[in-house]
Design an enzyme around this catalytic site. Structure first.
Site: not given
Lengths: 172, 230
Positions: B101, B140, B150, B153
């Protein structure tokens, strides 16, 4: 009939850049009404401040005083490293006595569904007649009351769990 | 508008020990069902001027092309009666193709892409449809447990027509091997509700040799919606 609604998932810890535009749009308040601030701390079940939470405030009765605002009647704030948040509020007219001064929505990592709540001012003379408060068990109503701290300043903490767990709503 | 109780299992379990952060953060009491006039009558009014030209093309925020697989994501936002939710604000955010991110607290040992920041916003059209162009996000690691990764998404935030329709959720991609191991996805007890969060690959939405298409329809709670303009 099955509703097939789309279920919720957590905001996670990283919405800040995506959500910043609305923070900016509501950071400076242009209001024709008197204003107050409501500040508090978002806390978990151990009382530990939640440093990656978010509070949205929706103030339908105050929106009319904020026509110069980019998003009238709406605020979005992130909690800081100490779990603290601060929301500037346009006071609705006296005719709105007994209504929440704001509807709040809480988001955070670890909160798989956002939670709806509402805040009332302790010196609102209409609390005893409040349509919403009357639906809340008396012993839990204090969790929805912002306490006066000084001129135009109120304090409202949000507790996700524990004896003081804030009342969260599901609307009919 | 009416808001009926969600069927059991459709919402995630607010305290779901395999997702460790829920244990101290999820409310322990059932939400209190109440009547409130305001939430069903009003909503934020997002001016179209708040939507910037590149908000629906997340691949155009840098100086050049982002790395990764370019995709288009589209779908309709509906209420429980199947009526389109029009002129409604929708926000998206995600990591880049390497699984990182654009956020100072994300210290995952994967590269940042200087040409991809991973966030956008838009309004639904008269048919309730949204559409945006992005890069397929990577999986990640997130430290919740041993080998916790995860599934890929995209985060979605929707305002609906009225306050009580507010929804934040995540869109997943078909056939992800990580579904069975992800406690955030698994916090939703109902299998069908989980599967409603998985986008559908769409050859129809695929754009020539430029990008693959995905469709993700979203149903907000509430019946008998009165469509609201801006």
């Amino acid at each position: 009939m099955a509703s097939n609604i789309t279920t919720s998932q957590t905001v996670g810890p990283f919405p800040h850049e995506a959500w910043a535009w609305a923070v900016s749009a509501s950071a400076t308040l242009h209001s024709s009404a008197p204003t107050i601030t409501i500040s508090g701390i978002l806390r978990d079940g151990d009382g530990v401040p939640i440093s990656d939470g978010w509070i949205e405030a929706w103030m339908p009765d105050a929106a009319a005083a904020e026509t110069a605002q980019q998003i009238p009647g709406f605020r979005r704030v992130a909690t800081n490293d100490n779990g603290a948040f601060r929301i500037e509020v346009s006071l609705p007219s006296p005719a709105c006595s007994g209504k929440p001064v704001l509807f709040a929505t809480v988001f955070a990592r670890g909160l798989v569904k956002h939670q709806f709540s509402a805040v009332f001012l302790e010196d609102d003379s209409g609390l005893a007649q409040s349509e919403i408060l009357s639906q809340v068990p008396a012993d839990r109503r204090p969790t929805l009351i912002a306490r006066k701290q000084g001129d135009a300043r109120y304090h409202w903490d949000i507790w996700m769990q524990g004896e003081q767990e804030t009342v969260f709503f599901d609307y009919v | 508008m009416r808001f009926e109780s969600a069927e059991p299992g459709v919402y995630p379990s607010l305290i779901y020990p395999p997702y460790i952060s829920t244990v101290k953060r999820g409310p322990t009491r059932e939400p209190l069902r109440i009547r409130a006039a305001e939430p069903v009558q009003a909503n934020i009014s997002a001016s179209p001027s708040l939507i910037l030209p590149h908000d629906t093309d997340l691949t155009r925020h840098g100086q050049g092309e982002p790395l990764g697989e370019k995709i288009v994501v589209t779908g309709r936002v509906l209420d429980e009666d199947g009526k389109p939710v029009r002129n409604s604000l929708l926000e998206v955010w995600q990591c880049n193709s390497a699984g990182r991110y654009w956020h100072k607290r994300d210290q995952h040992d994967a590269p940042l892409d200087p040409n991809f920041f991973g966030f956008g916003k838009m309004l639904t059209d008269d048919d309730g449809r949204y559409r945006f162009v992005t890069i397929k996000p990577g999986p990640y690691p997130w430290g919740n447990h041993h080998k916790a990764w995860r599934p890929a998404h995209i985060h979605f935030s929707l305002f609906g027509s009225v306050y009580a329709q507010r929804l934040v959720t995540q869109m997943y991609f078909p056939s992800d091997p990580l579904f069975d191991y992800d406690p955030i996805f698994q916090s939703i007890p109902d299998l069908a509700a989980r599967q409603r969060l998985i986008a559908r690959f769409s050859l129809e939405q695929t754009v020539d040799d430029q990008m693959l298409g995905y469709e993700f329809d979203i149903v907000l709670r509430g019946r008998d919606a009165t469509p609201m303009g801006l």
